[in-house]
Scaffold this active site. Structure first.
Site, PDB file in Angstrom:
ATOM      1  N   PRO A   1       0.790  -1.218   0.000  1.00  0.00           N
ATOM      2  CA  PRO A   1       0.000   0.000   0.000  1.00  0.00           C
ATOM      3  C   PRO A   1       0.827   1.274   0.000  1.00  0.00           C
ATOM      4  O   PRO A   1       1.846   1.368   0.697  1.00  0.00           O
ATOM      5  CB  PRO A   1      -0.799  -0.089   1.305  1.00  0.00           C
ATOM      6  CG  PRO A   1      -0.868  -1.545   1.596  1.00  0.00           C
ATOM      7  CD  PRO A   1       0.389  -2.147   1.056  1.00  0.00           C
ATOM      8  N   ASN A   2       0.365   2.223  -0.768  1.00  0.00           N
ATOM      9  CA  ASN A   2       0.898   3.593  -0.834  1.00  0.00           C
ATOM     10  C   ASN A   2       2.218   3.719  -1.589  1.00  0.00           C
ATOM     11  O   ASN A   2       2.683   4.830  -1.834  1.00  0.00           O
ATOM     12  CB  ASN A   2       1.034   4.213   0.570  1.00  0.00           C
ATOM     13  CG  ASN A   2      -0.281   4.258   1.309  1.00  0.00           C
ATOM     14  OD1 ASN A   2      -1.252   4.793   0.770  1.00  0.00           O
ATOM     15  ND2 ASN A   2      -0.360   3.680   2.482  1.00  0.00           N
TER      16      ASN A   2
ATOM     17  N   ARG B   1       5.178  11.107  -2.222  1.00  0.00           N
ATOM     18  CA  ARG B   1       4.827  10.826  -0.841  1.00  0.00           C
ATOM     19  C   ARG B   1       6.038  11.029   0.072  1.00  0.00           C
ATOM     20  O   ARG B   1       7.042  10.346  -0.079  1.00  0.00           O
ATOM     21  CB  ARG B   1       4.405   9.355  -0.793  1.00  0.00           C
ATOM     22  CG  ARG B   1       4.162   8.812   0.570  1.00  0.00           C
ATOM     23  CD  ARG B   1       4.075   7.289   0.507  1.00  0.00           C
ATOM     24  NE  ARG B   1       3.773   6.783   1.821  1.00  0.00           N
ATOM     25  CZ  ARG B   1       4.100   5.569   2.233  1.00  0.00           C
ATOM     26  NH1 ARG B   1       4.728   4.728   1.439  1.00  0.00           N
ATOM     27  NH2 ARG B   1       3.807   5.185   3.447  1.00  0.00           N
TER      28      ARG B   1
ATOM     29  N   TYR C   1      11.127   8.983   1.979  1.00  0.00           N
ATOM     30  CA  TYR C   1      11.215   7.904   0.991  1.00  0.00           C
ATOM     31  C   TYR C   1      11.987   8.279  -0.277  1.00  0.00           C
ATOM     32  O   TYR C   1      12.164   7.437  -1.153  1.00  0.00           O
ATOM     33  CB  TYR C   1       9.803   7.430   0.618  1.00  0.00           C
ATOM     34  CG  TYR C   1       9.041   6.888   1.812  1.00  0.00           C
ATOM     35  CD1 TYR C   1       9.502   5.756   2.490  1.00  0.00           C
ATOM     36  CD2 TYR C   1       7.882   7.505   2.282  1.00  0.00           C
ATOM     37  CE1 TYR C   1       8.817   5.261   3.595  1.00  0.00           C
ATOM     38  CE2 TYR C   1       7.195   7.013   3.380  1.00  0.00           C
ATOM     39  CZ  TYR C   1       7.669   5.901   4.035  1.00  0.00           C
ATOM     40  OH  TYR C   1       7.002   5.403   5.128  1.00  0.00           O
TER      41      TYR C   1
ATOM     42  N   ASN D   1       8.376  -5.347  -0.595  1.00  0.00           N
ATOM     43  CA  ASN D   1       8.240  -4.181   0.275  1.00  0.00           C
ATOM     44  C   ASN D   1       6.749  -4.068   0.525  1.00  0.00           C
ATOM     45  O   ASN D   1       6.000  -3.598  -0.338  1.00  0.00           O
ATOM     46  CB  ASN D   1       8.790  -2.916  -0.369  1.00  0.00           C
ATOM     47  CG  ASN D   1       8.672  -1.707   0.561  1.00  0.00           C
ATOM     48  OD1 ASN D   1       7.989  -1.767   1.582  1.00  0.00           O
ATOM     49  ND2 ASN D   1       9.341  -0.623   0.215  1.00  0.00           N
TER      50      ASN D   1
ATOM     51  N   ALA E   1       3.046  -0.536   4.884  1.00  0.00           N
ATOM     52  CA  ALA E   1       2.578  -0.643   6.273  1.00  0.00           C
ATOM     53  C   ALA E   1       2.090  -2.051   6.618  1.00  0.00           C
ATOM     54  O   ALA E   1       2.078  -2.430   7.807  1.00  0.00           O
ATOM     55  CB  ALA E   1       1.478   0.376   6.532  1.00  0.00           C
TER      56      ALA E   1
ATOM     57  N   GLU F   1      13.079  -9.111   2.095  1.00  0.00           N
ATOM     58  CA  GLU F   1      12.260  -7.976   2.524  1.00  0.00           C
ATOM     59  C   GLU F   1      13.056  -6.692   2.288  1.00  0.00           C
ATOM     60  O   GLU F   1      14.232  -6.627   2.654  1.00  0.00           O
ATOM     61  CB  GLU F   1      11.958  -8.159   4.017  1.00  0.00           C
ATOM     62  CG  GLU F   1      11.123  -7.062   4.620  1.00  0.00           C
ATOM     63  CD  GLU F   1      10.940  -7.234   6.135  1.00  0.00           C
ATOM     64  OE1 GLU F   1      11.509  -8.187   6.719  1.00  0.00           O
ATOM     65  OE2 GLU F   1      10.246  -6.394   6.719  1.00  0.00           O
TER      66      GLU F   1
ATOM     67  N   HIS G   1      12.958  -2.298   2.539  1.00  0.00           N
ATOM     68  CA  HIS G   1      12.342  -1.029   2.925  1.00  0.00           C
ATOM     69  C   HIS G   1      13.250   0.104   2.504  1.00  0.00           C
ATOM     70  O   HIS G   1      14.469   0.017   2.698  1.00  0.00           O
ATOM     71  CB  HIS G   1      12.103  -0.956   4.436  1.00  0.00           C
ATOM     72  CG  HIS G   1      11.208  -2.035   4.915  1.00  0.00           C
ATOM     73  ND1 HIS G   1       9.858  -2.016   4.686  1.00  0.00           N
ATOM     74  CD2 HIS G   1      11.478  -3.198   5.549  1.00  0.00           C
ATOM     75  CE1 HIS G   1       9.329  -3.125   5.174  1.00  0.00           C
ATOM     76  NE2 HIS G   1      10.287  -3.863   5.695  1.00  0.00           N
TER      77      HIS G   1
ATOM     78  N   ARG H   1      12.277   4.430  13.342  1.00  0.00           N
ATOM     79  CA  ARG H   1      11.114   5.316  13.241  1.00  0.00           C
ATOM     80  C   ARG H   1      10.134   5.040  14.390  1.00  0.00           C
ATOM     81  O   ARG H   1      10.553   4.626  15.458  1.00  0.00           O
ATOM     82  CB  ARG H   1      10.477   5.142  11.849  1.00  0.00           C
ATOM     83  CG  ARG H   1      11.459   5.532  10.735  1.00  0.00           C
ATOM     84  CD  ARG H   1      10.859   5.338   9.351  1.00  0.00           C
ATOM     85  NE  ARG H   1       9.708   6.210   9.144  1.00  0.00           N
ATOM     86  CZ  ARG H   1       8.844   6.066   8.149  1.00  0.00           C
ATOM     87  NH1 ARG H   1       9.000   5.063   7.273  1.00  0.00           N
ATOM     88  NH2 ARG H   1       7.827   6.887   8.021  1.00  0.00           N
TER      89      ARG H   1
HETATM   90  C1  DQA Z   1       8.259   1.227   4.076  1.00  0.00           C
HETATM   91  C2  DQA Z   1       8.255   1.404   5.603  1.00  0.00           C
HETATM   92  C3  DQA Z   1       6.871   1.172   6.172  1.00  0.00           C
HETATM   93  O1  DQA Z   1       6.871   1.368   7.582  1.00  0.00           O
HETATM   94  C4  DQA Z   1       5.871   2.159   5.568  1.00  0.00           C
HETATM   95  O2  DQA Z   1       4.582   1.895   6.057  1.00  0.00           O
HETATM   96  C5  DQA Z   1       5.909   2.161   4.090  1.00  0.00           C
HETATM   97  C6  DQA Z   1       7.210   2.104   3.412  1.00  0.00           C
HETATM   98  C7  DQA Z   1       9.629   1.604   3.449  1.00  0.00           C
HETATM   99  O3  DQA Z   1       9.873   1.220   2.317  1.00  0.00           O
HETATM  100  O4  DQA Z   1      10.434   2.290   4.102  1.00  0.00           O
HETATM  101  O5  DQA Z   1       4.889   2.305   3.416  1.00  0.00           O
HETATM  102  O6  DQA Z   1       7.996  -0.127   3.784  1.00  0.00           O
END
Ligand code: DQA
Length: 152
Positions: free
Chosen positions: A12-13, A20, A25, A76, A79, A100, A102, A109
């Site tokens: 998501p997102n 964003r 990011y 990735n 959230a 995984e 990020h 954080r």
């Molecule tokens: C994320 C870190 C997550 O906590 C966050 O919710 C994201 C992006 C990252 O790539 O740093 O959407 O996965």
């Protein structure tokens, strides 16, 4: 013979990357990160298939569809990383390596980001290195698969 496929999953997102919270990011878009992963994969004779979804079930179904067909998964989960237990369970039923990724370092954080439900079913986690993480993840996948003959 067809190149082994690496499934790259974006949660998501992540479709909003570039716009964003660039201070967290970065300014690269998701397409930029997919291109980075694809280029690194090609160096190792691997192909990337990418799916971004804002829906947990769609990601679960993509993992199901990867079983027996895809060599490795790079994820990735956004959230969902922190509470998406159905992704944990789906990945546990996948036979290949799972990496995984990020962009940020969730461990540095807010406390709710400190737990990853993906980590227990991942071969490894790359966090906090921005877009470089995608290149490193594909390199790690190639090594885990022995795609370069580096590891058996
Ligand atoms: C994320 C870190 C997550 O906590 C966050 O919710 C994201 C992006 C990252 O790539 O740093 O959407 O996965």
């Amino acid at each position: 013979m067809a190149e082994p496929i690496v499934l790259l999953l974006s949660g998501p997102n992540l479709n909003l990357l570039g716009e964003r919270q660039p201070e967290v990011y970065g300014t690269a878009t998701l397409d930029d990160h997919v291109a980075t992963a694809t280029t690194e994969a090609a160096r190792h004779g691997l192909a990337v298939e990418h799916l971004q979804s804002n829906h947990e079930g769609e990601l679960v179904e993509a993992i199901h569809g990867a079983r027996g067909r895809v060599a490795a998964i790079v994820v990735n989960a956004g959230a969902l990383t922190h509470y998406g237990w159905s992704l944990h369970d789906a990945l546990a039923a996948f036979e290949g390596p799972v990496l995984e990724v990020h962009l940020s370092n969730p461990g540095g954080r807010e406390p709710w980001r400190h737990t990853s439900v993906i980590a227990p079913v991942a071969s490894g986690t790359i966090a906090g290195l921005g877009g470089d993480g995608y290149r490193l993840a594909l390199d790690a996948v190639a090594r885990l698969l022995g795609a370069d003959g580096v590891l058996g």
